[in-house]
Each structure stands twice: as C-alpha cells, then as structure tokens.
Design a protein around this motif. Structure first.
Motif, PDB file in Angstrom:
ATOM      1  N   THR A  20       1.406 -36.235 -54.672  1.00 45.92           N
ATOM      2  CA  THR A  20       0.940 -35.822 -53.155  1.00 45.92           C
ATOM      3  C   THR A  20       2.121 -34.542 -53.229  1.00 45.92           C
ATOM      4  OG1 THR A  20       1.035 -37.612 -51.692  1.00 45.92           O
ATOM      5  CG2 THR A  20       2.104 -35.814 -50.543  1.00 45.92           C
ATOM      6  N   PRO A  21       1.511 -33.125 -52.838  1.00 47.70           N
ATOM      7  CA  PRO A  21       2.012 -31.856 -53.389  1.00 47.70           C
ATOM      8  C   PRO A  21       3.807 -32.309 -53.076  1.00 47.70           C
ATOM      9  CG  PRO A  21       0.681 -31.432 -52.382  1.00 47.70           C
ATOM     10  CD  PRO A  21       0.373 -32.949 -52.067  1.00 47.70           C
ATOM     11  N   ALA A  23       4.950 -29.650 -50.971  1.00 47.70           N
ATOM     12  CA  ALA A  23       4.604 -29.418 -50.070  1.00 47.70           C
ATOM     13  C   ALA A  23       3.501 -28.657 -49.981  1.00 47.70           C
ATOM     14  CB  ALA A  23       6.134 -27.208 -50.064  1.00 47.70           C
ATOM     15  N   ALA A  24       2.899 -28.769 -48.086  1.00 45.95           N
ATOM     16  CA  ALA A  24       1.107 -28.824 -48.300  1.00 45.95           C
ATOM     17  C   ALA A  24       1.688 -26.614 -47.846  1.00 45.95           C
ATOM     18  CB  ALA A  24       0.701 -29.258 -46.431  1.00 45.95           C
ATOM     19  N   ALA A  25       0.823 -26.031 -48.925  1.00 42.24           N
ATOM     20  CA  ALA A  25       0.035 -25.071 -48.772  1.00 42.24           C
ATOM     21  C   ALA A  25       0.286 -24.551 -47.629  1.00 42.24           C
ATOM     22  CB  ALA A  25      -0.906 -24.465 -49.340  1.00 42.24           C
TER      23      ALA A  25
END
Length: 176
Positions: A20-21, A23-25
């Motif tokens: 899971t990144p 923070a989402a872009a």
C-alpha cells in the motif's frame, strides 16, 4: 492469540504496508473535472446568463475541456478577451466537496464578464445561482451554508447577496 498466529498476523500487516503506498496520489485536474461532470447534483450551464453566445466559454464547456486535459476558455466580451486558462485544482476540489452536501447550479467559471482583476479569468472562481433547486437570494437560508462550505473548501473570496453585484449568485474564489 498464539505466537504462531501473532507472527502470521504481523507478517500479513507488514506485507500490506509494503503493497500500500504511503499516500494516495492527489487526483489530477482532469479527474476532478470528470467527477464534477459525473455528479448529478452539480448542474453546469451551457449558456451565458447575460444572453451572449459563445459555447466555448460556458461553465459546462470549461469543465469538459478540463476533463479532456485542455485549457478552459474566457469569453470574447470579457475584460481579457479570449484567453486560455487552466482551472485550478483547488477550485475543482472545492466544487467536488461542495457537491457532496448540496445540489447546485454553476453559471460561470472562466467565461462571462467580470471585473478586470477577477479570479474567474485566472480559472480560480465559480458562481452559483441555485442551491438545492432554489434561486440564490437574500431570503434563501442555504446561501449562508454554501458560503460556509466554500470557506471550508479553502475559498479566499466569497461574495453573495448583500455584496455589490452579487444579489443573485454566490461567488467562490481560490488563490491564483
């Protein structure tokens, strides 16, 4: 929990953290514009309230152009003439956020005729003339609520009934 299940749980959590990144872009301007177009509660005029004819500078066309990755256009009769502007991501985020709580009608974004230093010409302002199906006026109780929603969404200039030239609409603008 047993030690084995604890270790398995820890491994699962660790694998999720890797996959899971952090923070989402942030959504692009085009993605935000598509959200606005898809929101059945946000009506975008495809004409000008002053009666002038320039289909390329209407609120609807400004959002369509942005959704297609193109610049929005100002109107030929405006103080700046025909120019191309990129609609602000903050403006678009504000429109989406306000649409989560209210149905509203946008009369103008970059098009129309405004003061020579208007935020509209920078692609950072929009005007609303109906909230939840009712015309904007001094007697409409939702005017104060949508002005507050604009402020919560980061608008730096908010005008409406009682402000010169804004008796029939709410104007919300973000920094350029």
């Amino acid at each position: 929990m047993t030690r084995k299940s604890t270790a398995l749980f820890a491994a699962l959590v660790a694998s999720l953290a890797i996959a899971t990144p952090a923070a989402a872009a942030a959504p692009s301007r085009a993605e935000l514009a598509r959200k606005i177009l898809d929101d059945g509660g946000i009506t975008l005029l495809n004409s000008h309230v002053g009666g002038q004819n320039d289909p390329e500078s209407t609120a609807r066309q400004n959002i369509r152009d942005t959704a297609a990755g193109k610049a929005a256009r100002t109107s030929p009769w405006s103080d700046v003439g025909v120019t191309e502007v990129q609609l602000s991501a903050d403006l678009l985020k504000g429109m989406v956020a306000i649409g989560a709580d209210y149905d509203y009608r946008v009369t103008t974004i970059a098009g129309g005729d405004h003061s020579s230093t208007s935020y509209h010409y920078a692609g950072t302002a929009f005007d609303v003339d109906q909230i939840d199906g009712r015309a904007v006026s001094a007697s409409n109780p939702k005017v104060a609520k949508i002005k507050s929603a604009c402020e919560s969404a980061g608008a730096v200039e908010i005008l409406g009934p009682g402000d010169a030239g804004h008796d029939s609409h709410v104007h919300c603008a973000w920094r350029s």
